[in-house]
Structures are given as structure tokens and as C-alpha cells.
Design a protein around this motif. Sequence first.
Motif, PDB file in Angstrom:
ATOM      1  N   PHE A 130       0.943  -1.201  -0.136  1.00 46.90           N
ATOM      2  CA  PHE A 130      -0.058  -0.155   0.079  1.00 46.90           C
ATOM      3  C   PHE A 130       0.821   1.299  -0.103  1.00 46.90           C
ATOM      4  O   PHE A 130       2.031   1.306   0.850  1.00 46.90           O
ATOM      5  CB  PHE A 130      -0.953  -0.002   1.455  1.00 46.90           C
ATOM      6  N   ALA A 131       0.463   2.293  -0.924  1.00 47.49           N
ATOM      7  CA  ALA A 131       1.217   3.463  -1.048  1.00 47.49           C
ATOM      8  C   ALA A 131       0.646   4.572  -0.521  1.00 47.49           C
ATOM      9  O   ALA A 131      -0.768   4.755  -0.567  1.00 47.49           O
ATOM     10  CB  ALA A 131       1.742   3.636  -2.290  1.00 47.49           C
ATOM     11  N   ILE A 132       1.308   5.620   0.192  1.00 48.32           N
ATOM     12  CA  ILE A 132       0.660   6.719   0.622  1.00 48.32           C
ATOM     13  C   ILE A 132       1.747   7.938   0.286  1.00 48.32           C
ATOM     14  O   ILE A 132       2.933   7.446   0.394  1.00 48.32           O
ATOM     15  CB  ILE A 132       0.516   6.887   1.876  1.00 48.32           C
ATOM     16  N   ARG A 133       1.161   9.111  -0.183  1.00 49.51           N
ATOM     17  CA  ARG A 133       2.118  10.244  -0.359  1.00 49.51           C
ATOM     18  C   ARG A 133       2.687  10.820   0.880  1.00 49.51           C
ATOM     19  O   ARG A 133       1.997  11.180   1.879  1.00 49.51           O
ATOM     20  CB  ARG A 133       1.681  11.160  -1.251  1.00 49.51           C
ATOM     21  N   LEU A 134       3.989  10.988   1.154  1.00 54.93           N
ATOM     22  CA  LEU A 134       4.720  11.804   1.945  1.00 54.93           C
ATOM     23  C   LEU A 134       4.676  13.282   1.530  1.00 54.93           C
ATOM     24  O   LEU A 134       5.034  13.550   0.290  1.00 54.93           O
ATOM     25  CB  LEU A 134       5.978  11.331   2.428  1.00 54.93           C
ATOM     26  N   PRO A 135       4.339  14.299   2.551  1.00 60.71           N
ATOM     27  CA  PRO A 135       4.412  15.698   2.097  1.00 60.71           C
ATOM     28  C   PRO A 135       5.624  16.191   1.813  1.00 60.71           C
ATOM     29  O   PRO A 135       6.784  15.734   2.639  1.00 60.71           O
ATOM     30  CB  PRO A 135       3.556  16.342   3.115  1.00 60.71           C
ATOM     31  N   ALA A 136       5.890  17.109   1.115  1.00 63.34           N
ATOM     32  CA  ALA A 136       7.534  17.877   1.170  1.00 63.34           C
ATOM     33  C   ALA A 136       7.857  18.241   2.567  1.00 63.34           C
ATOM     34  O   ALA A 136       7.184  18.645   3.361  1.00 63.34           O
ATOM     35  CB  ALA A 136       7.335  19.018   0.256  1.00 63.34           C
ATOM     36  N   GLY A 137       9.104  17.811   2.693  1.00 66.48           N
ATOM     37  CA  GLY A 137       9.500  18.186   4.192  1.00 66.48           C
ATOM     38  C   GLY A 137       9.539  16.946   4.989  1.00 66.48           C
ATOM     39  O   GLY A 137      10.078  17.226   6.347  1.00 66.48           O
ATOM     40  N   ALA A 138       8.795  15.947   4.853  1.00 68.82           N
ATOM     41  CA  ALA A 138       8.630  14.963   5.772  1.00 68.82           C
ATOM     42  C   ALA A 138      10.109  14.164   5.625  1.00 68.82           C
ATOM     43  O   ALA A 138      10.714  14.123   4.845  1.00 68.82           O
ATOM     44  CB  ALA A 138       7.525  13.878   5.273  1.00 68.82           C
ATOM     45  N   SER A 139      10.210  13.349   6.629  1.00 70.41           N
ATOM     46  CA  SER A 139      11.539  12.569   6.943  1.00 70.41           C
ATOM     47  C   SER A 139      11.345  11.554   5.564  1.00 70.41           C
ATOM     48  O   SER A 139      10.324  11.058   5.237  1.00 70.41           O
ATOM     49  CB  SER A 139      11.351  11.756   8.223  1.00 70.41           C
ATOM     50  N   ARG A 140      12.666  11.079   5.264  1.00 67.79           N
ATOM     51  CA  ARG A 140      12.952   9.931   4.373  1.00 67.79           C
ATOM     52  C   ARG A 140      13.521   8.879   4.756  1.00 67.79           C
ATOM     53  O   ARG A 140      13.668   8.078   4.082  1.00 67.79           O
ATOM     54  CB  ARG A 140      13.676  10.547   2.893  1.00 67.79           C
ATOM     55  N   ASP A 141      13.602   9.015   5.953  1.00 69.74           N
ATOM     56  CA  ASP A 141      14.669   7.957   6.813  1.00 69.74           C
ATOM     57  C   ASP A 141      13.501   6.823   7.240  1.00 69.74           C
ATOM     58  O   ASP A 141      12.619   6.848   7.952  1.00 69.74           O
ATOM     59  CB  ASP A 141      15.179   8.451   7.979  1.00 69.74           C
ATOM     60  N   PRO A 142      13.557   5.538   6.367  1.00 68.67           N
ATOM     61  CA  PRO A 142      12.853   4.439   6.654  1.00 68.67           C
ATOM     62  C   PRO A 142      12.523   4.054   8.218  1.00 68.67           C
ATOM     63  O   PRO A 142      11.269   3.679   8.407  1.00 68.67           O
ATOM     64  CB  PRO A 142      13.166   3.408   5.592  1.00 68.67           C
ATOM     65  N   ASP A 143      13.578   4.173   8.784  1.00 68.34           N
ATOM     66  CA  ASP A 143      13.628   3.593  10.192  1.00 68.34           C
ATOM     67  C   ASP A 143      12.659   4.670  11.004  1.00 68.34           C
ATOM     68  O   ASP A 143      12.070   4.382  11.876  1.00 68.34           O
ATOM     69  CB  ASP A 143      15.168   3.854  10.879  1.00 68.34           C
ATOM     70  N   CYS A 165      10.702   4.168   1.055  1.00 67.25           N
ATOM     71  CA  CYS A 165      10.624   5.446   0.448  1.00 67.25           C
ATOM     72  C   CYS A 165      11.146   5.843  -0.733  1.00 67.25           C
ATOM     73  O   CYS A 165      12.371   5.555  -0.738  1.00 67.25           O
ATOM     74  CB  CYS A 165      11.244   6.252   1.848  1.00 67.25           C
ATOM     75  N   ALA A 166      10.271   6.528  -1.646  1.00 64.79           N
ATOM     76  CA  ALA A 166      10.837   6.687  -2.912  1.00 64.79           C
ATOM     77  C   ALA A 166      12.220   7.449  -2.734  1.00 64.79           C
ATOM     78  O   ALA A 166      12.157   8.482  -1.990  1.00 64.79           O
ATOM     79  CB  ALA A 166       9.822   7.316  -3.749  1.00 64.79           C
ATOM     80  N   ASP A 167      13.267   7.174  -3.525  1.00 65.69           N
ATOM     81  CA  ASP A 167      14.376   8.147  -3.595  1.00 65.69           C
ATOM     82  C   ASP A 167      14.150   9.468  -4.450  1.00 65.69           C
ATOM     83  O   ASP A 167      14.763  10.429  -3.986  1.00 65.69           O
ATOM     84  CB  ASP A 167      15.601   7.136  -4.364  1.00 65.69           C
ATOM     85  N   GLU A 168      13.402   9.521  -5.259  1.00 67.03           N
ATOM     86  CA  GLU A 168      12.864  10.610  -6.074  1.00 67.03           C
ATOM     87  C   GLU A 168      11.705  11.302  -5.559  1.00 67.03           C
ATOM     88  O   GLU A 168      10.828  10.823  -5.239  1.00 67.03           O
ATOM     89  CB  GLU A 168      12.852  10.300  -7.432  1.00 67.03           C
ATOM     90  N   ALA A 169      11.936  12.540  -5.464  1.00 64.57           N
ATOM     91  CA  ALA A 169      10.797  13.417  -5.157  1.00 64.57           C
ATOM     92  C   ALA A 169       9.918  13.786  -6.521  1.00 64.57           C
ATOM     93  O   ALA A 169      10.384  13.976  -7.506  1.00 64.57           O
ATOM     94  CB  ALA A 169      11.050  14.781  -4.532  1.00 64.57           C
ATOM     95  N   GLU A 170       8.559  13.954  -6.273  1.00 63.89           N
ATOM     96  CA  GLU A 170       7.556  14.412  -7.059  1.00 63.89           C
ATOM     97  C   GLU A 170       7.899  15.833  -7.346  1.00 63.89           C
ATOM     98  O   GLU A 170       8.468  16.526  -6.435  1.00 63.89           O
ATOM     99  CB  GLU A 170       6.363  14.169  -6.728  1.00 63.89           C
ATOM    100  N   PRO A 171       7.331  16.449  -8.522  1.00 66.66           N
ATOM    101  CA  PRO A 171       7.508  17.879  -8.690  1.00 66.66           C
ATOM    102  C   PRO A 171       7.219  18.837  -7.500  1.00 66.66           C
ATOM    103  O   PRO A 171       7.736  19.833  -7.458  1.00 66.66           O
ATOM    104  CB  PRO A 171       6.527  18.350  -9.866  1.00 66.66           C
ATOM    105  N   GLU A 172       6.128  18.462  -6.820  1.00 67.98           N
ATOM    106  CA  GLU A 172       5.714  19.279  -5.811  1.00 67.98           C
ATOM    107  C   GLU A 172       6.477  18.880  -4.287  1.00 67.98           C
ATOM    108  O   GLU A 172       6.181  19.430  -3.270  1.00 67.98           O
ATOM    109  CB  GLU A 172       4.339  19.184  -5.544  1.00 67.98           C
ATOM    110  N   GLY A 173       7.455  18.133  -4.420  1.00 66.96           N
ATOM    111  CA  GLY A 173       8.263  17.856  -3.346  1.00 66.96           C
ATOM    112  C   GLY A 173       7.718  16.696  -2.337  1.00 66.96           C
ATOM    113  O   GLY A 173       8.664  16.225  -1.559  1.00 66.96           O
TER     114      GLY A 173
END
Length: 180
Positions: A32-45, A118-126
Motif C-alpha cells: 500500500f502506498a501513501i504520499r509523504l508531504p514535502a519536508g517529511a522525513s525520508r528515513d525508513p527507520d 521511501c521513494a528516492d526521487e521526489a515528485e515535482p511538488e516535493g
Amino acid sequence: MPREFELVMPVPVPSRSGITHLYKSMHLADAFAIRLPAGASRDPDVLARFILSHQPSWIGWLMQVRDTIAACFGLKTARYLASLAHRVGIFRVYSTNRTEIVLGEDDKHLDFRISILCADEAEPEGSRQLVFSTVVHCHNRLGRAYIFVIAPFHRLVVKASLVRAARVGWPLATRPPAIQ
């Protein structure tokens, strides 16, 4: 289903995940996927600990019911698992890297792994995508019966946990210290 669940989308288990080809036969595989907002942590732990520590309260009640029944069959209980070292919640940490943490447990009836990727690449809106995947391999009839019974609850728990984390507000990315 609540409208908030529309934030969570079923997706294939990502091919880049460390759990994709873990078992020759899988009795459950979902993601299941969900979008993380711009500025959210990218650390999977950090994200895994956040998701598992902010679950809806009814999941605790469900785990108590599961533990009561599981103890009758000599299976590991959440209370026992939480007492062990090297855990995120009740789950053992199998591996971690900059984009994924793999959690899980092995027991006499089944083995399972959870991936928080967590996706490596950010979407255009971050924003970035977080994918919560689970794979299960059953060892015997008890395992197959267990997964048959809990699979619908498992999916509901994953979706509700992701929605709750989004509602609470994802942890922010930590910034490296400024160079003096």
C-alpha cells in the motif's frame, strides 16, 4: 470505508524492495502506498517507528485478541516480541538502508517480512511515496489457516496505520548541522 482511506492506494510490491523475491512461495503479498508531504522525513527507520507508534487504539485491542488465541497454539505473542532487542515495535529489524527498512518475524507456522520503502526521487511538488509491503510464507496448515483468518484484518490495519500517521502529521526531515 472512510474517505481518508483514499489516501492509501494498493500497489504491487515494489521490484526494488528487498522482500520482493524473498520466498519461493508466498501465501500473502500486498503493498500500500501513501504520499509523504514535502519536508517529511525520508528515513525508513524513523517512518517505520512513527507509523507503528501512532496506530489507532483499536489495533491494540485486536492484538490482545490475537495474542490470547495465538498463546493457545504456542505462537509468539506481541508482549513477548516487544520484550526482545533490536525491534521496531514488535518486529525484528532484518535490514535497513537509506530507502528501506525490512522488519518481520519467523515462527513455527509462518515467516513474514514487512518493508517500509521511501521513494528516492521526489515528485515535482516535493512529495515522495512511501510503500508499506508485506510478504508471508506459511510452513504448515496452521500458518495457512492463520493467514486466511488475519489477511483481511492485516490489510485494514496497514491502511488505518498509514492514514493515522498522515492525520497525526509525518515527522519532519532532520537537517544536517550547518557548517561553521
